[in-house]
Scaffold this active site. Structure first.
Site, short mmCIF file in Angstrom:
data_model
loop_
_atom_site.label_atom_id
_atom_site.label_comp_id
_atom_site.label_asym_id
_atom_site.label_seq_id
_atom_site.Cartn_x
_atom_site.Cartn_y
_atom_site.Cartn_z
N ASN A 135 83.39 -73.86 62.41
CA ASN A 135 83.34 -73.42 61.02
C ASN A 135 83.05 -71.91 60.92
OD1 ASN A 135 83.81 -75.97 59.95
ND2 ASN A 135 81.65 -76.49 59.85
N HIS A 136 83.63 -71.28 59.91
CA HIS A 136 83.38 -69.87 59.60
C HIS A 136 82.88 -69.76 58.16
CE1 HIS A 136 85.81 -67.89 62.98
NE2 HIS A 136 85.88 -69.20 63.21
N LEU A 137 82.35 -68.61 57.81
CA LEU A 137 82.00 -68.36 56.41
C LEU A 137 83.27 -68.35 55.58
CD1 LEU A 137 79.44 -65.42 56.83
CD2 LEU A 137 78.92 -67.81 56.36
#
Length: 205
Positions: A82-84
């Site tokens: 996951n990324h921002l």
């Protein structure tokens, strides 16, 4: 004749590309029930290679129930990928260190919790399961499906993103199967009822 031993790595004689999965998994954050099998075109060691971004420091788990069927190339994306997404950029500056090492100070990457696969679930060739997904008992995930939302019990889903195709049975029958939970029977009882388990589910009620 006895039922197969769930602690056998390779239950089919002279065939080492199908395994009872719990016996070959080494990551303690991957938990697999009895008789769930994985069939790979090349090497069953590919299963853990296909559990992506599964970092110890995140601690999320992949939990798979009993009697599941997982085809070659099935991939599980875990929360480490996951990324921002609500920031100005999704770029992970902090992982590169140096002057960027404090980029995530006071922040955290999003997590969606454990990925949970129910019992008697069939995951088709090349399907992808995204982080934190819950797949209900008896569901079928079609080949190459990309599962981005939870899947209800005894549903068939397919496509990218995966969408419901149909329910396997009527809601009344599904409710009875979920109450029955045949996968928790003793193996002797399962063996004695193979004829019913491989017939119309009404035979079980």
């Amino acid at each position: 004749m006895k039922a197969p031993d769930p602690n056998t790595r390779f239950p089919l004689p002279n065939y080492q590309t199908l395994c009872f999965l719990k016996n070959i998994v080494t990551n303690p954050n991957i938990i697999v029930g009895d008789y769930t099998y994985y069939d790979d075109f090349e090497d069953v060691a590919n299963f853990e290679k296909n559990v992506k971004y599964h970092f110890d420091f995140i601690g999320d788990k992949l939990i798979i129930g009993k009697f599941c069927m997982i085809a070659s190339g099935a991939t599980f994306i875990m929360n480490g990928g996951n990324h921002l997404t609500e920031a100005a950029t999704a770029y992970p500056f902090a992982i590169f260190g140096g002057a960027w090492e404090n980029a995530m100070e006071g922040k955290s990457y999003p997590t969606k919790g454990d990925t949970i696969i129910g019992n008697d679930v069939w995951i088709g060739h090349g399907a992808t399961i995204m982080p934190g997904i819950h797949i209900g008992d008896g569901a079928i995930i079609a080949t190459k499906a990309v599962v981005t939302k939870n899947v209800e019990p005894y549903s068939i889903v397919g496509g990218n993103p995966a969408k419901p195709i149909k329910k396997r049975f009527s809601q009344a029958t599904i409710s009875k199967l979920l109450e029955l939970q045949w996968w928790h029977w003793g193996i002797e009882k399962i063996t004695q009822n193979l004829g019913k388990l491989t017939s119309n589910p009404e035979a079980l009620f």
